[in-house]
Design a protein around this motif. Structure first.
Motif, PDB file in Angstrom:
ATOM      1  N   ARG A 167       0.859  -1.199   0.000  1.00 47.27           N
ATOM      2  CA  ARG A 167       0.000   0.000   0.000  1.00 47.27           C
ATOM      3  C   ARG A 167       0.887   1.239   0.000  1.00 47.27           C
ATOM      4  O   ARG A 167       1.061   1.897   1.026  1.00 47.27           O
ATOM      5  CB  ARG A 167      -0.924  -0.010   1.212  1.00 47.27           C
ATOM      6  N   PRO A 168       1.470   1.567  -1.153  1.00 43.56           N
ATOM      7  CA  PRO A 168       2.427   2.681  -1.199  1.00 43.56           C
ATOM      8  C   PRO A 168       1.761   4.037  -1.036  1.00 43.56           C
ATOM      9  O   PRO A 168       0.682   4.284  -1.584  1.00 43.56           O
ATOM     10  CB  PRO A 168       3.051   2.538  -2.590  1.00 43.56           C
ATOM     11  N   THR A 169       2.393   4.903  -0.271  1.00 43.11           N
ATOM     12  CA  THR A 169       1.984   6.296  -0.138  1.00 43.11           C
ATOM     13  C   THR A 169       3.232   7.159  -0.219  1.00 43.11           C
ATOM     14  O   THR A 169       4.355   6.676  -0.035  1.00 43.11           O
ATOM     15  CB  THR A 169       1.274   6.558   1.207  1.00 43.11           C
ATOM     16  N   VAL A 170       3.037   8.441  -0.459  1.00 43.15           N
ATOM     17  CA  VAL A 170       4.171   9.367  -0.522  1.00 43.15           C
ATOM     18  C   VAL A 170       4.899   9.386   0.819  1.00 43.15           C
ATOM     19  O   VAL A 170       6.139   9.361   0.875  1.00 43.15           O
ATOM     20  CB  VAL A 170       3.691  10.774  -0.911  1.00 43.15           C
ATOM     21  N   GLU A 171       4.138   9.395   1.906  1.00 45.24           N
ATOM     22  CA  GLU A 171       4.755   9.452   3.232  1.00 45.24           C
ATOM     23  C   GLU A 171       5.574   8.200   3.516  1.00 45.24           C
ATOM     24  O   GLU A 171       6.679   8.269   4.071  1.00 45.24           O
ATOM     25  CB  GLU A 171       3.663   9.625   4.293  1.00 45.24           C
ATOM     26  N   LEU A 172       5.065   7.018   3.160  1.00 47.00           N
ATOM     27  CA  LEU A 172       5.809   5.780   3.368  1.00 47.00           C
ATOM     28  C   LEU A 172       7.114   5.802   2.576  1.00 47.00           C
ATOM     29  O   LEU A 172       8.172   5.412   3.090  1.00 47.00           O
ATOM     30  CB  LEU A 172       4.962   4.575   2.944  1.00 47.00           C
ATOM     31  N   LEU A 173       7.057   6.269   1.334  1.00 49.72           N
ATOM     32  CA  LEU A 173       8.273   6.306   0.508  1.00 49.72           C
ATOM     33  C   LEU A 173       9.290   7.281   1.087  1.00 49.72           C
ATOM     34  O   LEU A 173      10.501   7.024   1.038  1.00 49.72           O
ATOM     35  CB  LEU A 173       7.907   6.686  -0.928  1.00 49.72           C
ATOM     36  N   ARG A 174       8.828   8.384   1.661  1.00 53.09           N
ATOM     37  CA  ARG A 174       9.756   9.328   2.306  1.00 53.09           C
ATOM     38  C   ARG A 174      10.450   8.658   3.492  1.00 53.09           C
ATOM     39  O   ARG A 174      11.664   8.778   3.671  1.00 53.09           O
ATOM     40  CB  ARG A 174       8.992  10.575   2.770  1.00 53.09           C
ATOM     41  N   ARG A 175       9.666   7.943   4.310  1.00 49.23           N
ATOM     42  CA  ARG A 175      10.258   7.258   5.466  1.00 49.23           C
ATOM     43  C   ARG A 175      11.220   6.156   5.046  1.00 49.23           C
ATOM     44  O   ARG A 175      12.119   5.786   5.793  1.00 49.23           O
ATOM     45  CB  ARG A 175       9.146   6.669   6.347  1.00 49.23           C
ATOM     46  N   ALA A 176      11.003   5.624   3.845  1.00 51.99           N
ATOM     47  CA  ALA A 176      11.863   4.542   3.355  1.00 51.99           C
ATOM     48  C   ALA A 176      13.104   5.063   2.647  1.00 51.99           C
ATOM     49  O   ALA A 176      13.788   4.296   1.963  1.00 51.99           O
ATOM     50  CB  ALA A 176      11.063   3.639   2.417  1.00 51.99           C
ATOM     51  N   VAL A 228      16.246  -6.392  -2.856  1.00 53.98           N
ATOM     52  CA  VAL A 228      16.437  -6.670  -1.435  1.00 53.98           C
ATOM     53  C   VAL A 228      16.553  -5.373  -0.649  1.00 53.98           C
ATOM     54  O   VAL A 228      15.957  -5.218   0.433  1.00 53.98           O
ATOM     55  CB  VAL A 228      17.686  -7.544  -1.234  1.00 53.98           C
ATOM     56  N   GLU A 229      17.294  -4.404  -1.189  1.00 55.77           N
ATOM     57  CA  GLU A 229      17.426  -3.107  -0.514  1.00 55.77           C
ATOM     58  C   GLU A 229      16.069  -2.423  -0.373  1.00 55.77           C
ATOM     59  O   GLU A 229      15.756  -1.825   0.664  1.00 55.77           O
ATOM     60  CB  GLU A 229      18.379  -2.214  -1.303  1.00 55.77           C
ATOM     61  N   ALA A 230      15.250  -2.516  -1.413  1.00 53.76           N
ATOM     62  CA  ALA A 230      13.932  -1.880  -1.361  1.00 53.76           C
ATOM     63  C   ALA A 230      13.066  -2.510  -0.279  1.00 53.76           C
ATOM     64  O   ALA A 230      12.408  -1.813   0.507  1.00 53.76           O
ATOM     65  CB  ALA A 230      13.251  -1.993  -2.722  1.00 53.76           C
ATOM     66  N   HIS A 231      13.063  -3.831  -0.203  1.00 56.45           N
ATOM     67  CA  HIS A 231      12.240  -4.506   0.807  1.00 56.45           C
ATOM     68  C   HIS A 231      12.762  -4.227   2.218  1.00 56.45           C
ATOM     69  O   HIS A 231      11.981  -4.076   3.159  1.00 56.45           O
ATOM     70  CB  HIS A 231      12.220  -6.015   0.540  1.00 56.45           C
ATOM     71  N   ARG A 232      14.088  -4.134   2.392  1.00 55.12           N
ATOM     72  CA  ARG A 232      14.645  -3.836   3.708  1.00 55.12           C
ATOM     73  C   ARG A 232      14.233  -2.434   4.159  1.00 55.12           C
ATOM     74  O   ARG A 232      13.833  -2.232   5.313  1.00 55.12           O
ATOM     75  CB  ARG A 232      16.164  -3.963   3.669  1.00 55.12           C
ATOM     76  N   ALA A 233      14.319  -1.474   3.220  1.00 54.05           N
ATOM     77  CA  ALA A 233      13.940  -0.102   3.571  1.00 54.05           C
ATOM     78  C   ALA A 233      12.450  -0.013   3.900  1.00 54.05           C
ATOM     79  O   ALA A 233      12.048   0.682   4.842  1.00 54.05           O
ATOM     80  CB  ALA A 233      14.282   0.832   2.408  1.00 54.05           C
ATOM     81  N   LEU A 234      11.631  -0.720   3.165  1.00 56.42           N
ATOM     82  CA  LEU A 234      10.188  -0.688   3.408  1.00 56.42           C
ATOM     83  C   LEU A 234       9.840  -1.396   4.716  1.00 56.42           C
ATOM     84  O   LEU A 234       8.930  -0.968   5.440  1.00 56.42           O
ATOM     85  CB  LEU A 234       9.443  -1.332   2.239  1.00 56.42           C
ATOM     86  N   ALA A 235      10.525  -2.479   5.035  1.00 55.44           N
ATOM     87  CA  ALA A 235      10.277  -3.181   6.299  1.00 55.44           C
ATOM     88  C   ALA A 235      10.578  -2.282   7.491  1.00 55.44           C
ATOM     89  O   ALA A 235       9.858  -2.290   8.501  1.00 55.44           O
ATOM     90  CB  ALA A 235      11.130  -4.451   6.361  1.00 55.44           C
ATOM     91  N   ASP A 236      11.646  -1.466   7.383  1.00 50.81           N
ATOM     92  CA  ASP A 236      11.991  -0.539   8.472  1.00 50.81           C
ATOM     93  C   ASP A 236      11.010   0.628   8.549  1.00 50.81           C
ATOM     94  O   ASP A 236      10.783   1.180   9.637  1.00 50.81           O
ATOM     95  CB  ASP A 236      13.412  -0.001   8.266  1.00 50.81           C
ATOM     96  N   ALA A 237      10.436   1.007   7.386  1.00 50.42           N
ATOM     97  CA  ALA A 237       9.621   2.226   7.341  1.00 50.42           C
ATOM     98  C   ALA A 237       8.151   1.982   7.683  1.00 50.42           C
ATOM     99  O   ALA A 237       7.492   2.858   8.250  1.00 50.42           O
ATOM    100  CB  ALA A 237       9.716   2.865   5.952  1.00 50.42           C
ATOM    101  N   CYS A 238       7.617   0.805   7.322  1.00 48.93           N
ATOM    102  CA  CYS A 238       6.171   0.616   7.481  1.00 48.93           C
ATOM    103  C   CYS A 238       5.833   0.290   8.933  1.00 48.93           C
ATOM    104  O   CYS A 238       6.620  -0.332   9.653  1.00 48.93           O
ATOM    105  CB  CYS A 238       5.652  -0.468   6.541  1.00 48.93           C
ATOM    106  N   ASP A 239       4.636   0.706   9.345  1.00 49.18           N
ATOM    107  CA  ASP A 239       4.189   0.461  10.714  1.00 49.18           C
ATOM    108  C   ASP A 239       3.042  -0.543  10.762  1.00 49.18           C
ATOM    109  O   ASP A 239       2.348  -0.659  11.755  1.00 49.18           O
ATOM    110  CB  ASP A 239       3.760   1.771  11.379  1.00 49.18           C
ATOM    111  N   ASP A 240       2.846  -1.270   9.662  1.00 50.65           N
ATOM    112  CA  ASP A 240       1.772  -2.250   9.587  1.00 50.65           C
ATOM    113  C   ASP A 240       2.360  -3.649   9.763  1.00 50.65           C
ATOM    114  O   ASP A 240       3.306  -4.029   9.062  1.00 50.65           O
ATOM    115  CB  ASP A 240       1.050  -2.150   8.234  1.00 50.65           C
TER     116      ASP A 240
END
Length: 964
Positions: A316-325, A375-387
């Motif tokens: 569920r991509p959002t601008v805010e999630l991508l910024r945190r990632a 792999v880098e993308a998934h690692r960054a998203l895992a750290d950034a998402c709160d779900d």
């Protein structure tokens, strides 16, 4: 214009999918004239639907003129008109004036010489304008002439490429369309239709090609079921349902894209020797689909491409999630992606959500990205998402091999998804949790696989659930695990319980006498005894035992489900304790699963309301349950509740909503791969009430075949009843008796003692009376009446009285039949069954006609028509109008002096008066502002009433005996 669907010849297998609901909508609109504009992107199926409708129209006697311009023809003047009128013979043009014919023939390139002179003294510009006007008049006259011979349909496919001169002529015709001409146009929406966008008459869309009333209809994407049917018809492999679902999601329901993806997958598997891709593996994308995406991706900056990659990797991509990632310039990068047609424009109402225009884009982008970047993308998203669910998804992508921490996170995420009402996601995460469970934790692994299988049942993914259950049966040793797996196998078979006869002995053996496990099995044996064994009494015994064992062992869920089954069987058997048993099932403590299941006590409450004729209460129960199931619930339960709601809406006289609901139910079971017999049964009822008797019969026959294939004796009698009613309504009384008698025999053999539970008795009696078996009909009514009186079923008793009136009428006791029908209609109104009341009033009209009471007959038919019209009961409206007109069209005595108009309606008098003055049917229609068909029908009725055989006799009668 009326277009009836074609019936395919035996043995044919068209490559096109029917798209029945869409075609029904178009056909219904065109049946009243006017025009329809179909819109949609390339490959969505516009041309296929247009071709199907054109073929139907042609097969049913309609004249079809068609043009399909191409991109290369958009600048060729009048090429569209030439294409459209290709099938019009030269002889048709001879009816035109000489100058009109000359201009038209030259335009159509059927004459080489110059057109007839426009007139002396005319300048070049004036002559050109005059020729243009003459051309429009000539085309309109030709179309009117063709329409006089029968309904005419103009079909304009790919209207965006229509040349400007043809578009101007058709636009002129649309504003002055004749009643017998309808237009069906199709337009590609993603292209700017330049030839149509700046016409001199100010019309800025292809809607100007269609005469009013005009309707624009967007061709929807195919459903997953339609897509599976399309692939099968094109001889593609029979992919598993989860793979079909993925093809549907990635193609966006676009047929051409799905076919190309399926072909690439077939080549990858069959020719390349590869295995079927798993749910998280990428699918092969052919160059024809990936190249346009890659061209757009190539125009992006490196930053924008990386941001887009992370958006595609997120659930569920959002601008805010991508910024945190780690993408601080996400907004600017995404704006660039919007400009290159890769994602939708970002809006505040979407809270910055990123949506791809094409589902293929993230898949193509992922295939072109090196593994380490993914792999880098998934690692960054895992750290950034709160779900919890999404974080677990990313962590799974980062881990290779068993990992207890990851497995625990995935199991927790599956629980979270289950609580949110997403059993499909829970099943997928649960399976991943089992895969990441270390080998030393065998019991944990089995529990996670079984939980995932149970989630798969709730999601309607029965193949997935069954596969996991059989895996567990190959590994498990503990009785509880094995019985739990057997329960999944049983539950995954749906209505086809006959196919698993060998499962129950093995499951009972595995239970090893454990009362808790035996309770679960006896509950399922109850269903099998009813559905396959056809014995409600034996089923009742299993349900009672299951409820007792479950109560003793503290298994409240099984206890509630078994009590509900026990109450349902007691209702069917006509036992007085049914209400008490249902009350016990509804008592606290509750179980969430049981309270939202279609075999649970809340659902059963609606059926108790129905037998008591409490339709509003039944509807309220079902609407509440449907709302909860849409939020979180199984596809099977939602489908069954929609089936019940459709039946209630029919009984309440709301035919159109019932038809919509029944179609929703069928779509759900088709897409989920569930047993389809019950949904087809509901659709047959809805079509009988408010759709088409032809489609209703097809649906009933389909329901019967599904029930017979599944050996489902629970639903088979209902399918037979539905088909028998339709046969009765269309006058096939012998076949109706055969079907309804079989339904009654099956229900009686099962032990039915409450006629309100399955209301076939009155229909069987009416069919028997119509087939000349009044004594057998009376015996059917007598048995049902005793049961209905004992249980207090006023609605049933009223319909039985209508059937008794049919017997009385067949014996010549018309006065008695008339009184009985009047009483039955009054009671049906009081109990709230409008369609049954209207059906009774229509029967009263027929009896009154036999009594020579034409005024009373017309009154009864009018009352029935008012009710049917309010309910939008289209088949019944047509049947009742036929009956009414038969009464009105009975030959009247020869007209006496001064009285020729006494037997005619006001419309008939007006038509006859103009016909006597020598007016043509078209002139009469124009003068009275009615259709030519209305004029023809009025004249036919007038001929019968006046005893005349021709216009000459009518004219002589009118002139000899003018009205006062």
């Amino acid at each position: 214009m009326t277009i009836e669907p074609t019936t395919l010849a035996t043995g044919t297998r068209p490559l096109a999918v029917e798209r029945g609901a869409l075609r029904d909508t178009v056909r219904a609109h065109l049946s009243h004239g006017g025009g329809v504009l179909l819109t949609g992107p390339a490959g969505i199926g516009r041309t296929t639907v247009v071709s199907q409708l054109a073929a139907e129209a042609g097969e049913y006697g309609h004249r079809v003129l068609r043009c399909a311009p191409s991109y290369t023809e958009r600048d060729s003047p009048f090429l569209g008109l030439i294409d459209l009128l290709t099938g019009v013979a030269d002889d048709t043009l001879t009816t035109l004036a000489a100058h009109e014919r000359a201009v038209l023939e030259q335009t159509l390139l059927r004459r080489c010489g110059p057109p007839a002179a426009a007139g002396p003294g005319a300048g070049a510009g004036e002559a050109t304008e005059r020729e243009s006007l003459v051309l429009r008049i000539a085309v309109r006259k030709v179309l009117a002439l063709l329409a006089d011979a029968g309904p005419l349909l103009l079909v304009i496919d790919d209207a965006q490429w229509l040349d400007r001169p043809t578009a101007e002529v058709l636009n002129h015709l649309a504003r002055r369309a004749d009643p017998g001409v309808a237009v069906l146009a199709a337009l590609r929406t993603e292209l700017a239709p330049a030839p149509l966008a700046h016409r001199s008459d100010g019309c800025d869309s292809a809607l100007g090609l269609c005469p009013p009333p005009v309707r624009r209809i967007a061709v929807p994407p195919m459903t997953a079921h339609e897509l599976a049917e399309l692939l099968e018809r094109h001889d593609h492999p029979g992919w598993p349902r989860p793979l079909i679902t993925r093809l549907h999601q990635i193609s966006g329901g676009t047929p051409s894209t799905a076919l190309e993806l399926s072909s690439a997958l077939d080549e990858h598997v069959r020719l390349g020797g590869a295995e079927l891709p798993g749910p998280d593996d990428p699918l092969p994308v052919p160059d024809s689909l990936s190249r346009p995406v890659l061209d757009r991706l190539g125009a992006l900056t490196a930053s924008a491409r990386h941001t887009l990659l992370m958006a595609g990797a997120s659930g569920r991509p959002t601008v805010e999630l991508l910024r945190r990632a780690g993408r601080p310039n996400a907004a600017a990068d995404l704006d660039l992606c919007v400009r290159h047609g890769l994602i939708r424009a970002l809006t505040e109402s979407d809270n910055g959500a990123v949506r791809f225009l094409e589902p293929l884009t993230p898949m193509v982008l992922r295939a072109e990205t090196p593994y380490e970047h993914l792999v880098e993308a998934h690692r960054a998203l895992a750290d950034a998402c709160d779900d919890t669910v999404e974080r677990a998804h990313h962590m799974a992508r980062l881990t290779a091999g068993p990992d207890p921490a990851v497995a625990t996170r995935l199991a927790a995420a599956a629980s979270a998804a289950r609580r949110r009402g997403a059993p499909g996601t829970a099943a997928r995460l649960g399976r991943l949790a089992a895969e990441y469970t270390p080998a030393g934790q065998a019991y944990v692994d089995i529990d996670r696989r079984l939980t995932a299988a149970e989630d798969g049942i709730e999601a309607g993914d029965l193949d997935f659930a069954r596969r996991l259950a059989h895996e567990v049966l190959g590994d498990a040793e503990r009785p509880a695990d094995r019985v739990r797996a057997w329960n999944v196998v049983i539950d995954s078979c749906g209505q086809a319980m006959a196919e698993i006869a060998d499962v129950f002995p093995e499951a009972v053996r595995d239970a090893a006498g454990d009362p808790e496990l035996l309770a679960q099995l006896h509950y399922r044996m109850s269903w099998r005894a009813w559905m396959v064994g056809g014995s409600a009494a034996r089923a009742h015994g299993h349900a009672v035992r299951a409820a007792g064992l479950a109560a003793r062992t503290g298994d409240r869920r099984t206890e509630l489900m078994a009590l509900t089954q026990q109450a349902a069987l007691e209702l069917f058997l006509g036992l007085p304790e049914a209400e008490t048993t249902l009350t016990a099932a509804l008592a606290a403590p509750h179980d969430v699963h049981a309270m939202t299941h279609h075999n649970g006590p809340v659902y059963l409450k609606y059926r108790f309301h129905l037998v008591r004729d409490e339709l509003d209460e039944a509807r309220a129960e079902l609407r509440t349950l449907v709302y909860r199931l849409r939020q979180r619930g199984s596809a099977d339960s939602l489908s069954q509740c929609l089936i019940g709601l459709a039946q209630v809406e029919i009984q309440r006289g709301r035919c159109r909503p019932a038809l919509t609901i029944a179609r929703q139910s069928l779509r759900i079971v088709e897409e989920a791969g569930l047993s389809q017999g019950p949904a087809w049964y509901a659709l047959s009822l809805a079509e009988t009430a408010g759709g088409s008797l032809r489609r209703a019969l097809t649906a009933a026959e389909t329901a019967r075949r599904h029930s017979e294939d599944d050996d489902d004796r629970l639903f088979l009698p209902r399918a037979l009843h539905a088909e028998g009613r339709i046969r009765l309504f269309v006058g096939q009384s012998a076949r109706a008796v055969e079907l309804l008698r079989r339904a009654g025999e099956l229900e009686t053999a099962q032990g039915q003692r409450d006629p309100a539970a399955r209301r076939w008795h009155a229909d069987l009696a009416e069919a028997l009376a119509a087939a000349g078996a009044p004594d057998e009909a009376a015996a059917v009514i007598a048995v049902a009446r005793r049961q209905a009186e004992r249980l207090g079923r006023p609605g049933v008793l009223a319909t039985l009285d209508r059937a008794k009136a049919a017997i009385d009428a067949s014996r010549g006791e018309l006065t008695l039949a008339s009184r009985t029908l009047e009483s039955a209609a009054t009671r049906l109104r009081a109990t709230g069954y409008p369609l049954e009341e209207a059906r009774t009033r229509a029967a009263l009209g027929r009896v009154r006609r036999l009594l020579q009471d034409e005024t009373g007959a017309r009154t009864s038919f009018a009352s029935a028509l008012r009710i049917f019209s309010k309910a939008d009961a289209r088949p019944w409206i047509a049947l009742t109008r036929t009956e009414r007109d038969r009464a009105q069209d009975a030959p009247a005595p020869p007209a006496e002096a001064g009285s020729w108009s006494d037997h005619l309606t006001s419309t008939e008098r007006s038509v006859v008066a103009r016909a006597a003055q020598g007016a043509t049917n078209r002139e009469i229609a124009a003068g009275l502002v009615v259709s030519v068909k209305t004029v023809e029908a009025a004249l036919t009725r007038a001929y019968r009433k006046l005893g005349a055989k021709s216009r000459v006799e009518v004219a002589r009668m009118v002139m000899t005996h003018p009205t006062a």
